[in-house]
Design a protein around this motif. Sequence first.
Motif, PDB file in Angstrom:
ATOM      1  N   LYS A   1       0.941  -1.321  -0.080  1.00 41.07           N
ATOM      2  CA  LYS A   1       0.010  -0.077  -0.037  1.00 41.07           C
ATOM      3  C   LYS A   1       0.628   1.319   0.042  1.00 41.07           C
ATOM      4  O   LYS A   1       0.303   2.440  -0.485  1.00 41.07           O
ATOM      5  CB  LYS A   1      -0.924   0.090   1.224  1.00 41.07           C
ATOM      6  CG  LYS A   1      -2.367  -0.625   0.978  1.00 41.07           C
ATOM      7  CD  LYS A   1      -3.322  -0.069   1.810  1.00 41.07           C
ATOM      8  CE  LYS A   1      -4.648  -0.324   1.488  1.00 41.07           C
ATOM      9  NZ  LYS A   1      -5.682   0.119   2.016  1.00 41.07           N
TER      10      LYS A   1
ATOM     11  N   GLY B   1      -1.617  -6.697  -3.601  1.00 42.85           N
ATOM     12  CA  GLY B   1      -2.326  -5.739  -4.443  1.00 42.85           C
ATOM     13  C   GLY B   1      -1.294  -5.863  -5.899  1.00 42.85           C
ATOM     14  O   GLY B   1      -1.855  -5.033  -6.813  1.00 42.85           O
TER      15      GLY B   1
ATOM     16  N   GLU C   1     -11.511  -5.053   2.183  1.00 40.86           N
ATOM     17  CA  GLU C   1     -10.499  -4.842   1.329  1.00 40.86           C
ATOM     18  C   GLU C   1      -9.775  -6.174   0.968  1.00 40.86           C
ATOM     19  O   GLU C   1      -9.475  -6.880   1.974  1.00 40.86           O
ATOM     20  CB  GLU C   1      -9.668  -3.911   1.633  1.00 40.86           C
ATOM     21  CG  GLU C   1     -10.258  -2.464   1.500  1.00 40.86           C
ATOM     22  CD  GLU C   1      -9.471  -1.317   1.809  1.00 40.86           C
ATOM     23  OE1 GLU C   1      -9.679  -0.207   1.423  1.00 40.86           O
ATOM     24  OE2 GLU C   1      -8.300  -1.399   2.405  1.00 40.86           O
ATOM     25  N   ASN C   2      -9.425  -6.454  -0.352  1.00 40.93           N
ATOM     26  CA  ASN C   2      -8.330  -7.641  -0.445  1.00 40.93           C
ATOM     27  C   ASN C   2      -9.151  -8.892  -0.056  1.00 40.93           C
ATOM     28  O   ASN C   2      -8.450  -9.862   0.693  1.00 40.93           O
ATOM     29  CB  ASN C   2      -6.968  -7.361   0.189  1.00 40.93           C
ATOM     30  CG  ASN C   2      -6.301  -6.105  -0.366  1.00 40.93           C
ATOM     31  OD1 ASN C   2      -6.403  -6.034  -1.628  1.00 40.93           O
ATOM     32  ND2 ASN C   2      -6.054  -5.288   0.485  1.00 40.93           N
TER      33      ASN C   2
ATOM     34  N   GLU D   1      -6.910  -5.103  -7.246  1.00 38.39           N
ATOM     35  CA  GLU D   1      -7.536  -4.100  -6.360  1.00 38.39           C
ATOM     36  C   GLU D   1      -6.437  -2.856  -6.166  1.00 38.39           C
ATOM     37  O   GLU D   1      -5.457  -3.288  -5.760  1.00 38.39           O
ATOM     38  CB  GLU D   1      -7.999  -4.766  -5.089  1.00 38.39           C
ATOM     39  CG  GLU D   1      -8.669  -3.753  -4.199  1.00 38.39           C
ATOM     40  CD  GLU D   1      -9.345  -4.328  -2.831  1.00 38.39           C
ATOM     41  OE1 GLU D   1      -9.349  -4.165  -1.816  1.00 38.39           O
ATOM     42  OE2 GLU D   1      -9.942  -5.670  -3.181  1.00 38.39           O
TER      43      GLU D   1
ATOM     44  N   GLN E   1      -4.522  -0.374  -4.418  1.00 40.56           N
ATOM     45  CA  GLN E   1      -4.254  -0.007  -2.788  1.00 40.56           C
ATOM     46  C   GLN E   1      -4.054   1.444  -2.783  1.00 40.56           C
ATOM     47  O   GLN E   1      -3.495   1.928  -3.393  1.00 40.56           O
ATOM     48  CB  GLN E   1      -3.019  -0.906  -2.791  1.00 40.56           C
ATOM     49  CG  GLN E   1      -2.984  -2.194  -3.004  1.00 40.56           C
ATOM     50  CD  GLN E   1      -4.165  -3.308  -2.301  1.00 40.56           C
ATOM     51  OE1 GLN E   1      -3.876  -3.091  -0.974  1.00 40.56           O
ATOM     52  NE2 GLN E   1      -4.921  -3.739  -2.943  1.00 40.56           N
TER      53      GLN E   1
ATOM     54  N   ASN F   1      -9.523   1.311  -1.063  1.00 42.93           N
ATOM     55  CA  ASN F   1      -9.175   0.602  -2.102  1.00 42.93           C
ATOM     56  C   ASN F   1     -10.335   0.573  -3.346  1.00 42.93           C
ATOM     57  O   ASN F   1     -11.478   1.111  -2.877  1.00 42.93           O
ATOM     58  CB  ASN F   1      -8.809  -0.537  -1.952  1.00 42.93           C
ATOM     59  CG  ASN F   1      -7.588  -0.888  -1.208  1.00 42.93           C
ATOM     60  OD1 ASN F   1      -6.803   0.015  -0.780  1.00 42.93           O
ATOM     61  ND2 ASN F   1      -7.274  -2.122  -0.783  1.00 42.93           N
TER      62      ASN F   1
END
Length: 550
Positions: free
Chosen positions: A2, A215, A275-276, A283, A285, A386
């Motif tokens: 990230k 990611g 998220e994720n 996706e 980040q 995200n």
Amino acid sequence: MKKLIYIFFAFGLILASCDDFLEVDPIAQETEESFFNTPENAIYAVNACYDIIGMTEGPGPDFQWLAHNYEFFFGDFLSDDAEKGSKEADFQELQEMVEWRVTPGSGVLEGLWIKCYDGIYRCNSVLKQLANSKLDEALKTRLEGEALFVRGYFYAYLVKVYGGAPVFTEPLTPDQFGTIERASYHETFEQAIADFKMAVDRLPEKSGYDASDLGRATKGAARAYLARTLMYQIGMDAESSTSWDDVYAQTSAIINSGEYQLASNFATIFEMDGENNSGSIFELQFVEGTTPNAPEKTGTNFHQFQGNRTDWGWGFNNPSVNLFETFEDNDPRLGCTVYGESFNGGVVHGVKRDYDLTAQMTPYMNRKAALEPAYRPAIGKSSAGNVRKLRYAEVLLTHAEAAFHTSKEGEAKQMLNMIRERARNSTYAKGWVEGTVDYTPTGFSGNLPEITSSGQELLEAIWKERRVELAMEAQRFWDLVRTGRYLEALDLKKETFKTSDGETLRYENVDLRGNCLARSIDGPNGHKVPLMPIPLREVEDWGLTQNVGY
């Protein structure tokens, strides 16, 4: 990743323009070639390739071209799923795109074009230097795969929006300026497909990465984008020899890999705590940033751009009444897709909100982009949420369609009903009940029954399921075009879409079908494929042929 994904290449080589790159002092202590011999540096360079995907605004001499640009400008706005949103007069350039009367001088379309080629240049620079670097072969191969994936992403974006585009697989040199012609529509599709195929060969599966690399592009992501692009090509490229067997092979490989599963509760997917998740294939980040604009910002304006104007947002991308009415009774996904004053008492994330219908073009807002108040940043244009780009549910639905077209109806129904089962057992949207931020069970029974149909009825059920499952995820326009249903959707908009007062037909005096046809090329099976104009400056500076109708 990230944080790493937004660290710029330390010496500015990848980020520089072609001219700037050629002016780098060769006596400098570290050359571009030696820079790539250090694993950390090479990874930073690849991070710079990803960085441009999520970049949306940037002032200053190097980024003043970067206008707002999001895939939903095309995938949602141009379809029957949404209206531009915000006030009627706000950002009229986007409304001109919706009505197929935008001009080649569009700042949005110029910004997207430059963004794509900025990304392609970064990828080409990385690939050139990686080829001769002294990195460990396993790392080098992976980084090549990541750069090829990102390059494929940009070529796929270009061909969908503009058609044939200049194709570069190496960094541009000054003597090439103004001499490169557009590749054909087919050739540009083929370049995107070739890049994704090479990425598949080089990338590890999701499980092959460390947690710190969350990611990054994976083998599954490359296959998923390849399958999506092949599917588009079948319905949009008249010269294509791609078959549904090709699509089926890619989706089968993803399913059989065991790397992905549907998240058990649809309601969690677009929340911060989703998220994720297990169904996330690619996706973007983001982390909350301290500056609102590129290149320094680490967050996104995705959520604020689509938020409620009376609350926190700018009000764009309003789900249509037609989309709202497409959901079946008691489908929990509806409340996870739209919100508004006339739906569930206007409650979102446990709070009853105020709404100004004069600042909306439909009664609804995009729930998938709604950011929970606890996560809203001090700088709205740099939020941490995200952006989901491709989900496992899409792979299953693409597999269902490929199975249908390869005479495997039983398998198609199996995939379709997996999606419906997950939806059937999902909760209401987070914070459905005022004063809570819980996931409240629906109490529904007998909703979303299994699909048992066959033939054309089954195919239409697959298309409908794609629409409601992937609603407001920037896919609908391309699905309509590739299946030859876009002109019908435009006719529907003209005949039924009303202004926010619910009284006046918005497109009564706009020739949506005629405008679109005048700007379309012929696809396979009689499909018409509308294209946006090549930016005026590119036509003038490079002598590029302009698209029909502009």
